[in-house]
Design a protein around this motif. Structure first.
Motif, PDB file in Angstrom:
ATOM      1  N   PHE A  10       0.798  -1.235   0.247  1.00  0.00           N
ATOM      2  CA  PHE A  10      -0.160   0.116  -0.047  1.00  0.00           C
ATOM      3  C   PHE A  10       0.888   1.402  -0.074  1.00  0.00           C
TER       4      PHE A  10
ATOM      5  N   VAL B  50      -4.212   7.696  -3.143  1.00  0.00           N
ATOM      6  CA  VAL B  50      -3.684   6.195  -3.026  1.00  0.00           C
ATOM      7  C   VAL B  50      -3.142   5.604  -4.480  1.00  0.00           C
TER       8      VAL B  50
ATOM      9  N   CYS C 261       2.502   0.570   5.277  1.00  0.00           N
ATOM     10  CA  CYS C 261       1.994   0.745   6.663  1.00  0.00           C
ATOM     11  C   CYS C 261       1.239  -0.453   7.028  1.00  0.00           C
TER      12      CYS C 261
ATOM     13  N   GLU D 190      -2.532  -1.017   6.710  1.00  0.00           N
ATOM     14  CA  GLU D 190      -3.397  -0.859   5.420  1.00  0.00           C
ATOM     15  C   GLU D 190      -3.103  -2.098   4.603  1.00  0.00           C
TER      16      GLU D 190
ATOM     17  N   ASP E  32      -3.247  -2.935  -1.880  1.00  0.00           N
ATOM     18  CA  ASP E  32      -4.323  -2.404  -2.954  1.00  0.00           C
ATOM     19  C   ASP E  32      -3.713  -2.339  -4.460  1.00  0.00           C
TER      20      ASP E  32
ATOM     21  N   ASN F 189      -6.785   7.266   6.792  1.00  0.00           N
ATOM     22  CA  ASN F 189      -5.360   6.570   6.336  1.00  0.00           C
ATOM     23  C   ASN F 189      -3.998   7.333   6.797  1.00  0.00           C
TER      24      ASN F 189
END
Lengths: 202, 202
Positions: free
Chosen positions: A2, A46, A80, A83, A86, B158
């Motif tokens: 992530f 992101v 992190c 998280e 993705d 986040n």
């Protein structure tokens, strides 16, 4: 892994809303490669590091070209543990490579040399935080060696390093610092402030 | 242990210089306890944590009371291995105590309850980075437990946590997070953004 950023843009002007709205067009070329969420404090981006730093550069240059004193503040994070992975974060160029520190310094320096010039002069300061296990100060000192040879190094300050120059190589320097230092799969945060058009003499 | 902060104040107004100059009077009660150095990107404050957070609070409240949309951005650091010890940094209340995590959570929560109210409502978001060896995510999750019971918790985002409420308890929450979590002699950085008078509805 992530990766993303919480970013904020601060135009020091009564019509700060219109400066921000106009600058947002700088994100347009990057929107398909990013997930974006905004609230009243910051905007979450992101996506992979090379897109994050290019999008921040284009947003900030657009704002700075109004001539208004503007600041971009961002916390950029990778790996992190809190998280989920993705698919949108898959880096094209890869994160910290499995190379010895001197080789990563040389690769980072070469990449900054390839950065396109934007015509916008900026001042920046940033800190790199490699979290978790591992020799975090070795990675920080290695990063500082890279910075001093990057062509954008200005000076060291308490807790951070100053950069200066065209926004192109400055944002490239930030991206190289973020992707080349800290362990490959590690949790790394880069905290940065970029300023343009400040009335304060340096 | 060396402790200090790089802070910046961003008033979103054409006359941002006069808002900043007026807000600087908020630092006056704290000047003797701090070493202060300013350049065009940020101001360095060196001193003990309880003075750093009180000084930031008074600076920011003074700026916010103008009614202008203002943001304070700060990186607060303790125990950085690259910094020499400085007698001005001796903490009155001590840094992270040599107590079990649940006891530190209870102590931090009690201290926030004692914070004086300023009359200025703020929104904030921050991240805590415990660097170097040690179970850094345990300390972060412990800090989050404290935050959820602090009375100033808004929500998780986040990479960071949002706080809201009066500037008194909000800055007290930040100080307690900074001093109670991470190892006693460890290198800890707290990165915070505080906002007031934003036109964006929450």
């Amino acid at each position: 892994m992530f990766s993303g950023a919480q970013i904020s843009l601060y135009p020091m002007a009564d019509d700060f809303v219109s400066v921000i709205m106009a600058a947002l067009t700088g994100l347009d070329p990057w929107r398909e490669a990013l997930r974006i969420e905004t609230d009243d404090i910051s905007t979450l981006l992101v996506g992979p590091p090379e897109v994050l730093f290019a999008a921040m550069r284009d947003l900030f240059v657009r704002a700075a070209q109004t001539g208004v004193h503007c600041v971009l503040s961002a916390a950029v994070s990778r790996g992190c543990p809190g998280e989920p992975d993705d698919p949108i974060c898959m880096a094209q160029g890869g994160f910290a490579r499995d190379l010895a520190l001197p080789d990563r310094i040389a690769a980072a320096r070469a990449n900054v040399g390839l950065a396109a010039v934007t015509g916008q002069d900026v001042a920046a300061q940033f800190s790199l935080y490699p979290l978790g296990e591992g020799p975090h100060m070795d990675e920080i000192y290695g990063c500082i060696d890279f910075l001093k040879a990057s062509g954008t190094f200005d000076r060291s300050k308490n807790f951070c390093t100053r950069l200066r120059g065209d926004a192109g190589p400055v944002f490239a320097t930030l991206c190289e610092a973020f992707t080349n230092f800290g362990t490959v799969a590690g949790h790394v945060v880069l905290d940065v402030t970029v300023s343009a058009n400040s009335p304060s003499a340096r």
